[in-house]
Write a protein that holds these residues in place. Structure first.
Motif, PDB file in Angstrom:
ATOM      1  N   ASP A 133       0.834  -1.203   0.000  1.00 22.90           N
ATOM      2  CA  ASP A 133       0.000   0.000   0.000  1.00 22.90           C
ATOM      3  C   ASP A 133       0.868   1.254   0.000  1.00 22.90           C
ATOM      4  O   ASP A 133       2.106   1.178  -0.044  1.00 22.90           O
ATOM      5  CB  ASP A 133      -0.979  -0.011   1.171  1.00 22.90           C
ATOM      6  N   ALA A 134       0.244   2.432   0.074  1.00 23.22           N
ATOM      7  CA  ALA A 134       0.974   3.703  -0.024  1.00 23.22           C
ATOM      8  C   ALA A 134       1.999   3.862   1.086  1.00 23.22           C
ATOM      9  O   ALA A 134       2.997   4.567   0.921  1.00 23.22           O
ATOM     10  CB  ALA A 134      -0.018   4.870  -0.001  1.00 23.22           C
ATOM     11  N   GLY A 135       1.755   3.198   2.211  1.00 27.53           N
ATOM     12  CA  GLY A 135       2.703   3.274   3.323  1.00 27.53           C
ATOM     13  C   GLY A 135       3.750   2.185   3.297  1.00 27.53           C
ATOM     14  O   GLY A 135       4.541   2.063   4.232  1.00 27.53           O
ATOM     15  N   GLY A 136       3.759   1.381   2.245  1.00 25.32           N
ATOM     16  CA  GLY A 136       4.750   0.315   2.119  1.00 25.32           C
ATOM     17  C   GLY A 136       4.369  -0.971   2.834  1.00 25.32           C
ATOM     18  O   GLY A 136       5.176  -1.904   2.921  1.00 25.32           O
ATOM     19  N   LYS A 137       3.127  -1.061   3.332  1.00 28.77           N
ATOM     20  CA  LYS A 137       2.697  -2.246   4.070  1.00 28.77           C
ATOM     21  C   LYS A 137       2.289  -3.351   3.100  1.00 28.77           C
ATOM     22  O   LYS A 137       1.546  -3.111   2.155  1.00 28.77           O
ATOM     23  CB  LYS A 137       1.516  -1.884   4.971  1.00 28.77           C
TER      24      LYS A 137
END
Length: 334
Positions: free
Chosen positions: A57-61
């Motif tokens: 996702d956008a947060g790198g998760k």
């Protein structure tokens, strides 16, 4: 078929009378499942799990989705194709192409031009349901036995304590989609002259074109809204999402007709889709489900239909089968 119809009558739809459990505190359905003994839980073989890895996702998760595949005798032609597609890494680099609010998330090849692996089966429409008497009778008997188990536990509870709220012993629940319904071997099943798996929340089905096309299994969708039971027997149900549904249900809705994305930038890329047994042992997800043939599930199903924990005022006296999701839990690696 006459005997099948008689058995179907005996296994009539999941009808749960209001029962009483006056112990304090009154356990919730989740607490009942959590307290179930280890022997009531059934391990899901890694070979029966399909693992989807989306781009982070956008947060790198990381975003992993795990699907449990339908057991035999249901939808096995399509599931055989899906195993071949996963083994060929066919889905790698494809994408989520459709997100329709209160309905489905769909994924596959957006171009519809990617060559399919050799040897995929063309599954005929009659395979949407099981009609073979030998297989039917065994499943119907299991569904009937589970219903009897629930009702016997209810009678035991009523004998042991006065009811908190009086209500009719039996409320007839009419299912507009089937003559009867119930649980067998961990899955919600409906039927009339045949048996078929049900489109509940999280169910995974096979996308197709107009009849007589039934889809190959390359195009899949997951239900993210109210149970679309009208799809039953019209599209193959091949499994259910047991982990990571939030990575699908939270995606932006498509702006084109039926929720399709209009541009490549809107689509969510798929890194890989694998059968879990093909992953390194350390990366294989492990899950187990509560046996629908257990007393624990009978108590859980009754509690889902007749909430008595402190928040609730009036037990409902029954439940739509999709409102009794089979509990599934992760298992720590040994």
């Amino acid at each position: 078929m006459k005997h099948l119809l008689l058995a179907a009558t005996a296994a009539a739809s999941l009808i749960l009378p209001v029962s009483a459990l006056e112990s304090s505190p009154i356990p919730s359905p989740g607490e009942i499942a959590e307290a179930a003994p280890v022997s009531d839980w059934i391990a899901i073989a890694p070979s029966d799990l399909l693992v989807i890895e989306l781009v982070p996702d956008a947060g790198g998760k990381p975003r992993r989705i795990v699907i449990q595949l339908m057991p035999a005798p249901f939808s096995q032609g399509w599931i055989g194709n899906m195993r071949k597609l996963a083994s060929a890494h066919w889905w790698d680099g494809t994408s989520i192409n459709r997100v329709q609010d209160n309905y489905v998330v769909q994924w596959g090849d957006a171009t519809e031009k990617k060559a399919l692996p050799q040897g995929l089966a063309a599954v005929p429409e009659p395979e949407y349901q099981v009609r073979d008497n030998a297989r039917l009778m065994s499943i119907i008997e299991t569904m009937h036995d589970n219903k009897v188990r629930i009702e016997e536990l209810i009678r035991q509870q009523r004998r042991s304590a006065p009811p908190k709220i009086y209500a009719p012993d039996m409320r007839v629940k009419v299912d507009p989609y089937a003559d009867f319904q119930g649980f067998a071997h961990g899955w919600p099943i409906a039927g009339s002259t045949g048996l078929w798996p049900i489109h509940c929340y999280g169910a995974v089905g096979v996308g197709r074109n107009m009849s007589p096309d039934t889809g190959s299994g390359a195009e899949l969708y997951a239900v993210i809204g109210h149970a679309p039971r009208h799809l039953d027997r019209n599209i193959a149900v091949v499994g259910r999402v047991i982990s990571g549904i939030e990575h699908l249900s939270s995606l932006p809705r498509g702006t084109e007709a039926l929720g399709f994305y209009g541009t490549e930038a809107e689509r969510t890329p798929i890194v890989s889709i694998r059968i879990a047994s093909e992953l390194p042992a350390a990366e294989q997800p492990r899950f187990e489900f509560l046996s629908t043939e257990s007393d624990s599930f009978a108590r859980y199903a009754d509690a889902r239909a007749n909430r008595r924990d402190p928040f609730f005022i009036q037990p409902a006296g029954g439940a739509d089968i999709c409102n009794i999701p089979v509990p599934v839990r992760p298992v720590a690696a040994k």
